[in-house]
Design a protein around this motif. Structure first.
Motif, PDB file in Angstrom:
ATOM      1  N   PRO A 187       0.871  -1.281  -0.100  1.00  0.00           N
ATOM      2  CA  PRO A 187      -0.096  -0.095   0.027  1.00  0.00           C
ATOM      3  C   PRO A 187       0.942   1.461   0.182  1.00  0.00           C
ATOM      4  O   PRO A 187       2.081   1.211   0.496  1.00  0.00           O
ATOM      5  N   GLY A 188       0.250   2.437  -0.634  1.00  0.00           N
ATOM      6  CA  GLY A 188       0.894   3.611  -0.454  1.00  0.00           C
ATOM      7  C   GLY A 188       1.964   4.048  -1.519  1.00  0.00           C
ATOM      8  O   GLY A 188       2.685   4.820  -1.456  1.00  0.00           O
ATOM      9  N   LEU A 189       2.091   2.965  -2.487  1.00  0.00           N
ATOM     10  CA  LEU A 189       3.417   3.181  -3.427  1.00  0.00           C
ATOM     11  C   LEU A 189       2.615   4.287  -4.555  1.00  0.00           C
ATOM     12  O   LEU A 189       1.680   4.354  -5.047  1.00  0.00           O
ATOM     13  N   ASN A 190       3.709   5.246  -4.995  1.00  0.00           N
ATOM     14  CA  ASN A 190       3.214   6.125  -6.051  1.00  0.00           C
ATOM     15  C   ASN A 190       3.746   5.315  -7.362  1.00  0.00           C
ATOM     16  O   ASN A 190       4.078   4.358  -7.350  1.00  0.00           O
ATOM     17  N   GLU A 204       7.389   4.124  -7.746  1.00  0.00           N
ATOM     18  CA  GLU A 204       7.677   2.831  -7.000  1.00  0.00           C
ATOM     19  C   GLU A 204       6.954   1.611  -7.259  1.00  0.00           C
ATOM     20  O   GLU A 204       7.456   0.409  -7.206  1.00  0.00           O
TER      21      GLU A 204
END
Length: 156
Positions: A10-13, A16
């Protein structure tokens, strides 16, 4: 790639989510981080030239299993991923073990080889790190290759 087979951390741009990070912890640990998993590899020399023992672990991101996959499908995808990683790693091991044998044979025959900077700088650097460590010296930054910061620029 296999990004469609798993949920990502979770939270990867976007950068990434399409990148891999490779870390070497001196002297024998590798950590590879992909958007959905982490691999750890520890290598151990043996007393036999050309033989290396290793431990490889695959750690999946929490929630990596796709919602519509059964447990069996997820297990199969993980096994396929691990088989791919093992295959790539085995190719690297062959190269490393051949290098070890070549260095051992060259020493026995009194042959002094030359390092080719374009290809052999990791071996040269690693050997110098070992020698410096044995002699109580700090890391010699002069033998570091020039690093490319293109990835960091994308993250800004």
């Amino acid at each position: 790639g296999d990004l469609h087979n798993f949920n990502l951390f979770p939270g990867l741009n976007p950068v990434e989510a399409s990148s891999a990070l490779f870390f070497q912890l001196f002297p024998n640990i590798s950590v590879t981080i992909y958007p959905h998993s982490v691999y750890t590899l520890m290598t151990f020399p043996t007393s036999t030239p050309g033989v290396t023992k290793e431990t490889l672990s695959l750690l999946m991101a929490p929630g990596a299993k796709l919602k519509d996959d059964t447990d069996e499908q997820y297990k199969e995808k993980c096994e396929e991923l691990l088989a791919f990683v093992v295959n790539i790693n085995d190719e690297d091991v062959v190269a490393i073990e051949n290098l070890q044998e070549g260095l051992h044979n060259a020493k026995d025959q009194g042959i002094q080889g030359e390092f080719l900077p374009k290809y052999d700088w990791p071996v040269h650097r690693f050997q110098n790190m070992i020698l410096d460590g044995i002699n109580g010296k700090t890391l010699n930054e002069d033998i570091m290759p020039e690093l490319d910061n293109a990835f960091e620029k994308k993250m800004q």
